[in-house]
Scaffold this active site. Structure first.
Site, PDB file in Angstrom:
ATOM      1  N   ASN A 135     -25.176 -40.420  43.067  1.00  0.00           N
ATOM      2  CA  ASN A 135     -23.773 -40.282  43.471  1.00  0.00           C
ATOM      3  C   ASN A 135     -23.563 -39.108  44.423  1.00  0.00           C
ATOM      4  OD1 ASN A 135     -20.709 -40.539  42.966  1.00  0.00           O
ATOM      5  ND2 ASN A 135     -21.151 -38.447  42.299  1.00  0.00           N
ATOM      6  N   TYR A 150     -21.910 -39.424  58.550  1.00  0.00           N
ATOM      7  CA  TYR A 150     -21.728 -39.941  57.186  1.00  0.00           C
ATOM      8  C   TYR A 150     -21.929 -41.461  57.162  1.00  0.00           C
ATOM      9  CZ  TYR A 150     -19.297 -41.099  52.802  1.00  0.00           C
ATOM     10  OH  TYR A 150     -18.967 -41.586  51.562  1.00  0.00           O
ATOM     11  N   ASP A 164     -29.892 -29.067  43.195  1.00  0.00           N
ATOM     12  CA  ASP A 164     -29.599 -29.570  44.538  1.00  0.00           C
ATOM     13  C   ASP A 164     -30.499 -30.785  44.772  1.00  0.00           C
ATOM     14  OD1 ASP A 164     -29.725 -29.937  47.405  1.00  0.00           O
ATOM     15  OD2 ASP A 164     -28.824 -27.943  47.598  1.00  0.00           O
ATOM     16  N   VAL A 165     -29.926 -31.889  45.198  1.00  0.00           N
ATOM     17  CA  VAL A 165     -30.739 -33.107  45.349  1.00  0.00           C
ATOM     18  C   VAL A 165     -31.812 -32.966  46.426  1.00  0.00           C
ATOM     19  CG1 VAL A 165     -29.055 -34.769  44.447  1.00  0.00           C
ATOM     20  CG2 VAL A 165     -29.029 -34.189  46.898  1.00  0.00           C
ATOM     21  N   ASP A 212     -25.451 -31.144  39.546  1.00  0.00           N
ATOM     22  CA  ASP A 212     -24.681 -30.829  40.760  1.00  0.00           C
ATOM     23  C   ASP A 212     -25.146 -29.467  41.271  1.00  0.00           C
ATOM     24  OD1 ASP A 212     -22.607 -30.709  42.817  1.00  0.00           O
ATOM     25  OD2 ASP A 212     -21.449 -32.087  41.572  1.00  0.00           O
ATOM     26  N   GLY A 258     -15.221 -34.885  40.977  1.00  0.00           N
ATOM     27  CA  GLY A 258     -15.074 -36.119  41.740  1.00  0.00           C
ATOM     28  C   GLY A 258     -15.386 -37.349  40.900  1.00  0.00           C
ATOM     29  N   ILE A 259     -15.826 -38.385  41.581  1.00  0.00           N
ATOM     30  CA  ILE A 259     -16.053 -39.664  40.901  1.00  0.00           C
ATOM     31  C   ILE A 259     -17.269 -39.570  39.970  1.00  0.00           C
ATOM     32  CG2 ILE A 259     -16.415 -42.147  41.246  1.00  0.00           C
ATOM     33  CD1 ILE A 259     -15.204 -41.783  44.072  1.00  0.00           C
ATOM     34  N   LYS A 281     -24.873 -43.541  55.062  1.00  0.00           N
ATOM     35  CA  LYS A 281     -24.683 -44.576  54.041  1.00  0.00           C
ATOM     36  C   LYS A 281     -25.390 -45.876  54.444  1.00  0.00           C
ATOM     37  CE  LYS A 281     -22.340 -42.185  51.035  1.00  0.00           C
ATOM     38  NZ  LYS A 281     -22.905 -41.869  49.712  1.00  0.00           N
TER      39      LYS A 281
HETATM   40  N1  NAD Z   1     -14.042 -41.094  47.598  1.00  0.00           N
HETATM   41  C1  NAD Z   1     -14.225 -42.197  48.331  1.00  0.00           C
HETATM   42  O1  NAD Z   1     -13.297 -42.785  48.896  1.00  0.00           O
HETATM   43  C2  NAD Z   1     -15.612 -42.736  48.513  1.00  0.00           C
HETATM   44  C3  NAD Z   1     -15.753 -43.956  49.189  1.00  0.00           C
HETATM   45  C4  NAD Z   1     -17.021 -44.473  49.364  1.00  0.00           C
HETATM   46  C5  NAD Z   1     -18.112 -43.820  48.868  1.00  0.00           C
HETATM   47  N2  NAD Z   1     -17.944 -42.628  48.213  1.00  0.00           N
HETATM   48  C6  NAD Z   1     -19.127 -41.969  47.696  1.00  0.00           C
HETATM   49  O2  NAD Z   1     -18.946 -41.776  46.304  1.00  0.00           O
HETATM   50  C7  NAD Z   1     -19.672 -40.601  45.913  1.00  0.00           C
HETATM   51  C8  NAD Z   1     -18.723 -39.625  45.204  1.00  0.00           C
HETATM   52  O3  NAD Z   1     -17.643 -39.356  46.092  1.00  0.00           O
HETATM   53  P1  NAD Z   1     -16.475 -38.321  45.754  1.00  0.00           P
HETATM   54  O4  NAD Z   1     -15.245 -38.882  46.333  1.00  0.00           O
HETATM   55  O5  NAD Z   1     -16.510 -37.935  44.324  1.00  0.00           O
HETATM   56  O6  NAD Z   1     -16.953 -37.126  46.701  1.00  0.00           O
HETATM   57  P2  NAD Z   1     -17.104 -35.566  46.428  1.00  0.00           P
HETATM   58  O7  NAD Z   1     -17.418 -34.961  47.751  1.00  0.00           O
HETATM   59  O8  NAD Z   1     -15.923 -35.086  45.669  1.00  0.00           O
HETATM   60  O9  NAD Z   1     -18.350 -35.504  45.433  1.00  0.00           O
HETATM   61  C9  NAD Z   1     -19.673 -35.403  45.876  1.00  0.00           C
HETATM   62  C10 NAD Z   1     -20.432 -34.578  44.868  1.00  0.00           C
HETATM   63  O10 NAD Z   1     -21.773 -34.394  45.369  1.00  0.00           O
HETATM   64  C11 NAD Z   1     -22.125 -33.035  45.185  1.00  0.00           C
HETATM   65  N3  NAD Z   1     -23.133 -32.611  46.138  1.00  0.00           N
HETATM   66  C12 NAD Z   1     -22.965 -32.345  47.460  1.00  0.00           C
HETATM   67  N4  NAD Z   1     -24.122 -31.910  47.987  1.00  0.00           N
HETATM   68  C13 NAD Z   1     -25.035 -31.898  46.976  1.00  0.00           C
HETATM   69  C14 NAD Z   1     -26.409 -31.541  46.896  1.00  0.00           C
HETATM   70  N5  NAD Z   1     -27.079 -31.090  47.964  1.00  0.00           N
HETATM   71  N6  NAD Z   1     -27.033 -31.652  45.702  1.00  0.00           N
HETATM   72  C15 NAD Z   1     -26.355 -32.096  44.594  1.00  0.00           C
HETATM   73  N7  NAD Z   1     -25.051 -32.453  44.613  1.00  0.00           N
HETATM   74  C16 NAD Z   1     -24.410 -32.347  45.806  1.00  0.00           C
HETATM   75  C17 NAD Z   1     -20.814 -32.268  45.382  1.00  0.00           C
HETATM   76  O11 NAD Z   1     -20.888 -30.960  44.824  1.00  0.00           O
HETATM   77  C18 NAD Z   1     -19.822 -33.187  44.667  1.00  0.00           C
HETATM   78  O12 NAD Z   1     -19.712 -32.892  43.292  1.00  0.00           O
HETATM   79  C19 NAD Z   1     -20.311 -40.054  47.172  1.00  0.00           C
HETATM   80  O13 NAD Z   1     -21.615 -40.587  47.318  1.00  0.00           O
HETATM   81  C20 NAD Z   1     -19.419 -40.614  48.264  1.00  0.00           C
HETATM   82  O14 NAD Z   1     -20.085 -40.676  49.507  1.00  0.00           O
HETATM   83  C21 NAD Z   1     -16.721 -42.074  48.022  1.00  0.00           C
END
Ligand code: NAD
Length: 262
Positions: free
Chosen positions: A99, A168, A72-73, A43, A23-24, A172
């Site tokens: 993140n 969610y 795990d966070v 992660d 992801g991001i 946030k």
């Molecule tokens: N994609 C979007 O449009 C968007 C918009 C606003 C905010 N965000 C935020 O940006 C961040 C990244 O988003 P993304 O699109 O890559 O989402 P994603 O769901 O692909 O990535 C989230 C990551 O967090 C990890 N994760 C989940 N639970 C966990 C835990 N208990 N311990 C450790 N890691 C854990 C997942 O394995 C994953 O790699 C997130 O905080 C999301 O809420 C995303």
């Protein structure tokens, strides 16, 4: 150390990025390392293969080094391992990017009347408690360093109240409050705490949760009138994690191409 950007403020610093298995988060890891920072990427176990592959690929690019740690966070024991690894590998922690979140893990949107107590608790536990646990875990190392930067990823949905994932959205909004509280408490230690609130990013996670029409409508509603990519977030996150943002704290910066004005 060689770096792609010799004048980068990040060169030689240590940055910790959670949720970095894909992801991001992976984009933040690559950008910090390209700027010469050493990165501890974390992660959950399910993302460990992707995280390790990313660490190998980015490290071999020749700027900063990336170490992946399965963590795990929501686990204090895992946080002990992460902080110890950062100390052993790189001598401490300069910046933390919170993140990790349950976002793609929501899998689908649901009316609030259909959410279960279990899913509510899971999302709030990871997204809010996990963010607090991260801040709690790195604070002693940052104090020992004489300061630090914490950047927590929020979302514009906390301001818009977008339907379909009330847990969610609430999580946030809580992250935004935590950012302000932590900024007040940690300012005396020269630790700044800020947030970045992205709009809807056109990534795999968003495409899991939203239709193409929904993503296109979000793009149309922006002053900049286009879809958002992970690259659009990197600059704000890196600046808030850098030495030069040192007099900014307790703020959550909206990065959404001019969709939400608050
Ligand atoms: N994609 C979007 O449009 C968007 C918009 C606003 C905010 N965000 C935020 O940006 C961040 C990244 O988003 P993304 O699109 O890559 O989402 P994603 O769901 O692909 O990535 C989230 C990551 O967090 C990890 N994760 C989940 N639970 C966990 C835990 N208990 N311990 C450790 N890691 C854990 C997942 O394995 C994953 O790699 C997130 O905080 C999301 O809420 C995303």
């Amino acid at each position: 150390m060689s770096t792609n950007e010799p004048s980068s403020e990040h060169a030689g610093r240590t940055v910790l990025v959670t949720g970095a298995g894909g992801g991001i988060g992976g984009d933040y890891v690559a950008a910090f390392a390209a700027a010469g920072a050493n990165v501890v990427a974390t992660d959950v176990a399910g993302a460990a293969d992707a995280g390790t592959a990313l660490a190998d690929k980015v490290s071999s690019a020749g700027a900063g080094k990336v170490v992946f740690v399965t963590a795990d966070v929501t686990s204090d024991a895992d946080w002990e391992t992460v902080v110890a690894t950062a100390g052993a590998e790189f001598g401490g922690i300069d910046a933390l990017v919170n993140n990790a979140a349950i976002y793609q893990g929501l899998r689908t949107k649901s009316p609030l009347t259909e959410l279960t107590n279990e899913s509510w608790d899971r999302v709030l536990t990871v997204n809010v408690r996990g963010t607090w646990q991260a801040i709690k875990a790195v604070t002693p190392a940052m104090r020992a360093r004489g300061g630090g930067r914490i950047v927590s990823i929020s979302s514009t949905v906390a301001r818009m109240g977008a339907p379909g994932f009330a847990h969610y959205v609430a999580s946030k909004a809580a992250v935004d409050g935590l950012t302000r509280a932590a900024a007040r408490e940690l300012g005396a230690d020269a630790i700044t705490v800020n947030g970045v609130a992205p709009g809807l990013v056109s990534d795999a996670a968003s495409r899991t949760l939203n239709t193409g029409d929904y993503i296109a409508a979000a793009a149309k509603g922006r002053a900049l009138g286009r879809e958002m990519t992970p690259d659009d977030l990197v600059g704000a996150v890196m600046w808030l994690a850098s030495p030069s943002s040192g007099f900014v704290t307790g703020q959550t910066v909206v990065v959404d191409g001019g969709g939400v004005f608050t």
